[in-house]
Scaffold this motif. Structure first.
Motif, PDB file in Angstrom:
ATOM      1  N   ASN A   1      34.652  36.790  47.246  1.00  7.36           N
ATOM      2  CA  ASN A   1      35.535  37.955  47.150  1.00  7.36           C
ATOM      3  C   ASN A   1      36.763  37.842  48.048  1.00  7.36           C
TER       4      ASN A   1
ATOM      5  N   TYR B   1      38.650  44.387  49.317  1.00  8.20           N
ATOM      6  CA  TYR B   1      37.265  44.043  49.664  1.00  8.20           C
ATOM      7  C   TYR B   1      37.086  44.006  51.181  1.00  8.20           C
TER       8      TYR B   1
ATOM      9  N   ASN C   1      33.316  47.145  44.583  1.00  7.13           N
ATOM     10  CA  ASN C   1      34.220  47.453  45.689  1.00  7.13           C
ATOM     11  C   ASN C   1      34.323  48.958  45.953  1.00  7.13           C
TER      12      ASN C   1
END
Length: 260
Positions: free
Chosen positions: A30, A36, A189
């Protein structure tokens, strides 16, 4: 320490390193995900077992405790600020500060996110890239927004500029939980707020929630170099624990042959 205890210690090490590896791998995957926040795993020593003279000869004043291994605690989230990414979309927003955007899931439940990659859907609503409606205090219904260029100030006030006319259509709502540890990761997220948590909104004192930057997105706060280093160290620790397990298993096999 007997062989069974050694097996337990090594097994706890393998389990802990596997959890650390899973979290680190997820962070690396990510590294380019907008908004994130890095996940972290902390370790603690499991309860020690005291050793007495009945277990092993000890000096009169000796205090000995045998470790039962290591435990990987529940993972936490590093909510530190990520860097900005310049974009060309007027509906891309980043928060410089501690606040969160709010969106509504399929069950109309509020979830929080730092991902400000928004746009307009077919009926004119402001939505995220999953089609979830963004929380706004509207002064003009979506269907009545004029055509023109959207302009958003640092407090989240949204205006549409059409020629020489500026129309205020609403304000983005930001949220701030009393403690980020009360946020529950919900995937994609997003975070849910634990029951009983006080959740402040930017209806009053919006400056406390951070500044909103238009034509910006917040990058992931994952440090790729550090994550790669953590992965290498974790792999080595995992391998060492596996080798101890194998050696202990071999010793147990020898002991079992002696008792046959």
């Amino acid at each position: 320490m007997n062989l069974n205890s050694l097996l337990h210690v090594s097994r706890s090490g393998v389990n802990g390193m596997q959890k650390k590896m899973d979290v680190t791998s997820n962070n690396i995957a990510n590294v380019n995900t907008t908004g994130y926040k890095e996940k972290q795993v902390s370790f603690r020593e499991l309860l020690n077992n005291p050793t007495t003279n009945n277990d092993a000869p000890l000096a009169a004043n000796a205090q000995v405790a045998l470790s039962r291994g290591t435990g990987a605690d529940e993972q936490s989230v590093n909510f530190s600020q990520g860097s900005y990414l310049q974009t060309n979309s007027p509906y891309d927003f980043a928060i410089q500060g501690a606040g969160f955007f709010g969106v509504r899931d399929a069950d109309n439940q509020l979830v929080l996110t730092r991902d400000g990659n928004f746009g307009r859907d077919e009926v004119g609503r402001l939505v995220n890239n999953r089609g979830q409606a963004v929380e706004m205090n509207l002064t003009v219904p979506y269907q009545e927004w004029p055509t023109g260029t959207p302009v958003v100030d640092t407090y989240g006030n949204v205006s549409i500029v059409d020629g020489g006319t500026t129309t205020n259509v609403g304000r983005l709502v930001m949220y701030l939980p009393e403690n980020n540890e009360n946020l529950i990761a919900d995937g994609n997220n997003q975070y849910r707020v634990a029951a009983g948590t006080n959740l402040a909104t930017s209806d009053a004192n919006p400056e406390l929630f951070g500044d909103i930057a238009q034509n910006r997105l917040e990058n992931s706060n994952v440090n790729l170099a550090q994550s790669m280093t953590d992965m290498i160290a974790t792999q080595r620790a995992y391998s060492l624990n596996i080798r101890v397990l194998q050696s202990t298993d071999e010793m147990l096999s020898v002991v079992n042959r002696f008792t046959e």
